[in-house]
Design a protein around this motif. Structure first.
Motif, PDB file in Angstrom:
ATOM      1  N   MET A  91       2.969   2.442   2.012  1.00 52.51           N
ATOM      2  CA  MET A  91       3.308   2.839   3.286  1.00 52.51           C
ATOM      3  C   MET A  91       4.975   3.270   3.406  1.00 52.51           C
ATOM      4  O   MET A  91       5.170   4.126   4.109  1.00 52.51           O
ATOM      5  CB  MET A  91       2.620   2.215   4.347  1.00 52.51           C
TER       6      MET A  91
ATOM      7  N   VAL B  26      -2.068   7.955  -2.203  1.00 55.02           N
ATOM      8  CA  VAL B  26      -3.573   8.119  -1.112  1.00 55.02           C
ATOM      9  C   VAL B  26      -4.804   7.351  -1.745  1.00 55.02           C
ATOM     10  O   VAL B  26      -5.425   6.869  -0.963  1.00 55.02           O
ATOM     11  CB  VAL B  26      -3.782   9.604  -1.001  1.00 55.02           C
TER      12      VAL B  26
ATOM     13  N   ARG C  62      -4.400   3.452  -1.168  1.00 54.01           N
ATOM     14  CA  ARG C  62      -4.609   3.147   0.304  1.00 54.01           C
ATOM     15  C   ARG C  62      -6.104   3.040   0.533  1.00 54.01           C
ATOM     16  O   ARG C  62      -6.437   2.323   1.545  1.00 54.01           O
ATOM     17  CB  ARG C  62      -3.865   3.949   1.202  1.00 54.01           C
ATOM     18  N   VAL C  63      -7.054   3.614  -0.102  1.00 55.35           N
ATOM     19  CA  VAL C  63      -8.471   3.374   0.148  1.00 55.35           C
ATOM     20  C   VAL C  63      -8.788   2.034  -0.362  1.00 55.35           C
ATOM     21  O   VAL C  63      -9.551   1.259   0.185  1.00 55.35           O
ATOM     22  CB  VAL C  63      -9.269   4.338  -0.900  1.00 55.35           C
TER      23      VAL C  63
ATOM     24  N   ALA D 273     -10.780  -0.009   8.820  1.00 55.05           N
ATOM     25  CA  ALA D 273     -10.128  -0.359   7.515  1.00 55.05           C
ATOM     26  C   ALA D 273     -11.402  -0.707   6.350  1.00 55.05           C
ATOM     27  O   ALA D 273     -11.033  -0.296   5.308  1.00 55.05           O
ATOM     28  CB  ALA D 273      -8.958  -1.093   7.581  1.00 55.05           C
TER      29      ALA D 273
ATOM     30  N   THR E  57     -13.989   1.935   4.181  1.00 57.23           N
ATOM     31  CA  THR E  57     -13.605   2.459   2.874  1.00 57.23           C
ATOM     32  C   THR E  57     -13.844   1.363   1.771  1.00 57.23           C
ATOM     33  O   THR E  57     -13.294   1.689   0.731  1.00 57.23           O
ATOM     34  CB  THR E  57     -12.036   3.013   2.714  1.00 57.23           C
TER      35      THR E  57
ATOM     36  N   ASN F 138       0.796  -1.091  -0.088  1.00 60.11           N
ATOM     37  CA  ASN F 138      -0.238  -0.117   0.051  1.00 60.11           C
ATOM     38  C   ASN F 138       0.795   1.351  -0.021  1.00 60.11           C
ATOM     39  O   ASN F 138       0.306   2.484   0.429  1.00 60.11           O
ATOM     40  CB  ASN F 138      -0.880   0.102   1.404  1.00 60.11           C
TER      41      ASN F 138
ATOM     42  N   GLN G  98      -4.671  -1.337   5.845  1.00 61.62           N
ATOM     43  CA  GLN G  98      -3.971  -2.076   6.580  1.00 61.62           C
ATOM     44  C   GLN G  98      -4.622  -1.759   8.064  1.00 61.62           C
ATOM     45  O   GLN G  98      -4.895  -1.045   8.580  1.00 61.62           O
ATOM     46  CB  GLN G  98      -2.660  -1.141   6.429  1.00 61.62           C
TER      47      GLN G  98
END
Lengths: 307, 261
Positions: free
Chosen positions: B57, B85, B88-89, B165, B168, B55, B93
């Protein structure tokens, strides 16, 4: 072990070393207590010197009096011009320093690279080390004439000018304490927010700032304490007039400016002298309360994230 | 609800470099949709590092470079056109230590959807309820959604983080040792939740606990860093049952039988 006595070891620690140890311990304890004693002594000293003013003029009539004419035939000792003047200067200082200070703290804590962070922090420490008289000089040379021209005033020596410079002086306090508060917000809250598809700025806005809000509040309070007590800059820039100001665009006097400006010219032990002590007592009470509130808030904030 | 079709990864010769030290190198594997993939291996073998690539990060740590290619449903997630961004949706995580935000239970779950523009109360209510149900926390908190998240127990906090988490609607959920800070009962609940979730979400879980990997995963990847002089590598990846009964590599066998690590 059959032998009942525990074998004593000769430590070779001579008596004078043990004595030295206890002397050092006591000296440290004494230093700690001394701070409290000094604080109490200041209060008592101010109170005793203010007694005459409180008796002759009355504390309440001083605090609520609107005229400050200590040297006229019929002297009037109203603190309101100075109290309101101090508040105007502080208000302007906050308008200048809070947005800039908090924004700088956010940048340093959340966005700056490690190197930039180090540089910025030391620059801010340098800022705190600039003598206030230097800021006052800069204000006189640059700010006061510009304000006079830009705002079309008779004089640039105003609460506005003093407030801007005092705001600059309060910046290092506000930046470093807010930055500490943001830094104390656990990193896993940030990663949690980022992992949910939030940008850095959304994370700051929705998680870091709310979590650090009490620390930021305390930083602002400490900045206020700094601004109210500031003497030299206001003495140089505020203009020191004797009326209760209803706008920051006029000359004002402040409590510290009044005390510092007049103390050298009064009869020692006289009424005016005692009144200045009463004013110092009021000022001291205000800054003490502000700092106390800030400390309590900061301590609560620290406890909240100690887990 | 998202169904089994999407949420797959293809890793091709993936490496991760911190500064000038390569921590992980040469990882090639695929992660199948709607399944549980476990990453196992001793401490410091790069499991979490590899997980954070999925993702992006790692981007947030700064000074990290990811080499090779990672395709998410066929799209290279390190391509310039991909916004981490947004990624990550879709790839959520859950962290090792429960990290609820200092706000109410409801606001925690609604945090992600609100960021992405869900404002209507009814819609948020429905999302929060659905997410909490999927994380198997709804029954315990349905009457106290306004309570502060810190009032929950550690296990409940972790399930709240799972719900957060899920809110989303990600296609993938990355879990970094999600139960290592929890007691056995809470661990059991998390594992049950994972079993429930895998029909709708791809799960990649890092775990130290080999029994856990054996219990919950469909596929297992074993990573190892044999020496600090070399980066960590993927030793073996395959069907969990095969890995635990008949591993192809001697090192895998040694690790899962508890001879080291």
């Amino acid at each position: 072990m059959t032998d009942a006595s525990f074998p004593r070891r000769r430590t070779g620690r001579p008596a004078f070393r043990r004595a030295a140890e206890s002397v050092v311990t006591r000296a440290i304890a004494f230093s700690g207590i001394a701070a409290i004693v000094i604080l109490a002594a200041i209060t008592v000293f101010l109170g005793m010197n203010a007694l005459r003013a409180v008796g002759d003029v009355g504390l309440w009539s001083m605090i609520t009096g609107t005229d400050w004419f200590p040297t006229s035939k019929e002297p009037s000792y109203g603190f309101l011009p100075a109290i309101v003047g101090s508040l105007w200067v502080t208000a302007v200082a906050l308008v200048v320093s809070v947005p800039v200070g908090v924004a700088a703290a956010i940048y340093i804590s959340e966005f700056a690279s490690r190197r930039t962070k180090e540089v910025a922090k030391s620059v801010i420490e340098f800022m705190a080390a600039v003598p206030s008289v230097v800021l006052g000089l800069m204000g006189l040379a640059v700010l006061v004439p510009s304000i006079r021209v830009l705002m079309r005033l008779d004089t640039g020596l105003t609460a506005f000018a003093a407030g801007i410079m005092v705001g600059v002086m309060a910046l290092p306090t506000i930046i470093s304490i807010s930055e500490d508060a943001m830094h104390a917000v656990p990193a896993d809250l940030r990663t949690g927010s980022l992992a949910l598809g939030n940008t850095r700025w959304q994370t700051v806005h929705k998680v870091v700032l709310p979590a650090a809000s009490s620390g930021v509040f305390a930083a602002v309070m400490l900045g206020v304490g700094r601004a109210i007590g500031e003497t030299m800059v206001v003495l140089m820039l505020a203009g020191n007039s004797g009326i209760v100001p209803n706008t920051p665009l006029v000359s004002v006097r402040t409590m510290p400016g009044t005390i510092a400006g007049e103390m050298a010219e009064v009869v020692q032990g006289g009424e005016h002298y005692s009144v200045l002590f009463a004013m110092a007592l009021v000022l001291f009470a205000m800054t003490f309360i502000i700092n106390l509130v800030a400390d309590v808030v900061l301590e609560n904030q620290r406890k909240r994230w100690r887990r | 609800m998202v169904t089994a079709a999407s949420g797959s990864f293809e890793l091709d010769d993936v490496s991760v470099t911190y500064g000038n030290e390569t921590a992980v190198a040469g990882v090639t594997m695929s992660i199948e949709p709607a399944s549980v993939t476990a990453l196992i291996g001793p401490s410091g073998c790069g499991k979490s590092t590899l997980l954070r690539c999925l993702n992006r990060m790692n981007d947030e740590l700064g000074n990290v470079k990811v080499g090779g290619r990672i395709l998410f449903d066929g799209v290279d997630i390190y391509d310039r056109s991909v916004d981490p961004v947004e990624l990550r949706v879709r790839v959520g995580q859950v962290f090792q230590k429960p990290n609820p935000f200092p706000m109410s239970i409801f606001d925690n779950v609604a945090y992600g959807p609100r960021t992405h523009g869900v404002r209507r109360k009814a819609e948020l209510d429905a999302l929060v309820e659905e997410s909490l149900k999927r994380a198997a926390l709804w029954e315990e908190v349905k009457n106290s959604l306004k309570k502060h998240a810190f009032e929950l127990s550690g296990g409940q906090q972790q399930r709240l983080c799972i719900a957060r988490a899920l809110a989303t609607s990600p296609e993938v959920l990355l879990m970094d040792e999600p139960a290592s800070a929890l007691d056995p009962i809470s661990t059991q609940q998390i594992e049950d939740t994972i079993a429930e979730l895998k029909s709708s979400v791809t799960i990649v879980i890092v775990t130290h606990n080999m029994q856990q990997a054996a219990r919950i995963s469909d596929r297992t990847a074993f990573m190892l860093r044999e020496s600090m002089d070399f980066p960590a590598q993927l030793v073996e990846v395959g069907d969990t049952r095969v890995m635990f009964t008949n591993p192809a590599d001697k090192r895998t066998e040694a690790y899962i039988t508890g001879r080291f690590g």
